[in-house]
Design an enzyme around this catalytic site. Sequence first.
Site, PDB file in Angstrom:
ATOM      1  N   ARG A  83      35.706  33.067  47.620  1.00 17.75           N
ATOM      2  CA  ARG A  83      36.735  33.356  46.653  1.00 17.75           C
ATOM      3  C   ARG A  83      36.965  32.161  45.734  1.00 17.75           C
ATOM      4  NH1 ARG A  83      42.362  36.090  46.541  1.00 17.75           N
ATOM      5  NH2 ARG A  83      43.364  34.784  45.014  1.00 17.75           N
ATOM      6  N   ARG A  92      38.577  36.410  39.412  1.00 16.27           N
ATOM      7  CA  ARG A  92      38.427  36.130  40.842  1.00 16.27           C
ATOM      8  C   ARG A  92      37.303  36.965  41.450  1.00 16.27           C
ATOM      9  NH1 ARG A  92      43.875  37.199  41.777  1.00 16.27           N
ATOM     10  NH2 ARG A  92      44.205  35.698  40.140  1.00 16.27           N
ATOM     11  N   ASP A  95      39.979  39.803  45.639  1.00 12.95           N
ATOM     12  CA  ASP A  95      41.392  39.827  45.997  1.00 12.95           C
ATOM     13  C   ASP A  95      41.595  40.971  46.978  1.00 12.95           C
ATOM     14  OD1 ASP A  95      43.337  38.174  45.014  1.00 12.95           O
ATOM     15  OD2 ASP A  95      43.776  39.392  43.250  1.00 12.95           O
ATOM     16  N   ASP A  97      44.815  42.643  48.768  1.00 12.24           N
ATOM     17  CA  ASP A  97      46.281  42.614  48.808  1.00 12.24           C
ATOM     18  C   ASP A  97      46.809  43.693  49.738  1.00 12.24           C
ATOM     19  OD1 ASP A  97      46.499  40.593  46.859  1.00 12.24           O
ATOM     20  OD2 ASP A  97      46.370  42.072  45.232  1.00 12.24           O
TER      21      ASP A  97
HETATM   22  N1  ROI Z   1      43.868  43.193  36.530  1.00  6.99           N
HETATM   23  C1  ROI Z   1      43.158  44.242  36.981  1.00  6.99           C
HETATM   24  N2  ROI Z   1      42.804  45.209  36.124  1.00  6.99           N
HETATM   25  N3  ROI Z   1      42.799  44.366  38.278  1.00  6.99           N
HETATM   26  C2  ROI Z   1      43.142  43.423  39.197  1.00  6.99           C
HETATM   27  O1  ROI Z   1      42.798  43.559  40.393  1.00  6.99           O
HETATM   28  C3  ROI Z   1      43.895  42.311  38.767  1.00  6.99           C
HETATM   29  N4  ROI Z   1      44.299  41.342  39.633  1.00  6.99           N
HETATM   30  C4  ROI Z   1      45.033  40.312  39.240  1.00  6.99           C
HETATM   31  C5  ROI Z   1      45.434  40.115  37.798  1.00  6.99           C
HETATM   32  C6  ROI Z   1      44.839  38.813  37.307  1.00  6.99           C
HETATM   33  C7  ROI Z   1      46.952  40.056  37.720  1.00  6.99           C
HETATM   34  N5  ROI Z   1      44.957  41.182  36.939  1.00  6.99           N
HETATM   35  C8  ROI Z   1      44.244  42.228  37.403  1.00  6.99           C
HETATM   36  O2  ROI Z   1      45.426  39.437  40.130  1.00  6.99           O
END
Ligand code: ROI
Length: 160
Positions: A83, A92, A95, A97
């Site tokens: 990462r 990134r 992620d 979450d």
């Molecule tokens: N924007 C999109 N479209 N998808 C994401 O997973 C995502 N994740 C983030 C930020 C940078 C806020 N924008 C994102 O963490």
Amino acid sequence: MVNVYIGLGSNLDQPKDHIRLALEDLKKLPQSQLVLASRLYLSKPVGPQDQDDFINAVALLTTTLEPLALLDKLQAIEQQHQRVRERHWGPRTLDLDILLFGNQVIEQPRLKVPHVQMDQRDFVIGPLLEICPQLVLPNGTPLQHLLQQCPIDGLICVDA
Ligand code: ROI
């Protein structure tokens, strides 16, 4: 056993591969079962626009892990994907979450559930609707109602 919804996102280094591999990693989590995974969606970045579009998906797990134990495991998977996070709200590789953990509301320094602003993000709502159209958030809001404030027409399904 509790139902946990996980959001997956990537926009670096073959993002589709990162998401597909991460789904395989989720299958191997201890005390847990991967029940459903959405298709993969291409979404416009939320935040700085000078970055590539994201690939997003959502998975439903059942687990007997505690929230912070699950968070540790997810962060370990993120690290396995080398990462990188170049800047706040920037690109990134992966992620993961915790979007929802049963009906729990968690306010801890390391973990806030429901995930911050998930009700305003098309890349969360679209895939969640695909796998669980009848879902109701812990505050009583049906997922379907979020479409009024957060349309999902911008998402492009990129699965074959
Ligand atoms: N924007 C999109 N479209 N998808 C994401 O997973 C995502 N994740 C983030 C930020 C940078 C806020 N924008 C994102 O963490």
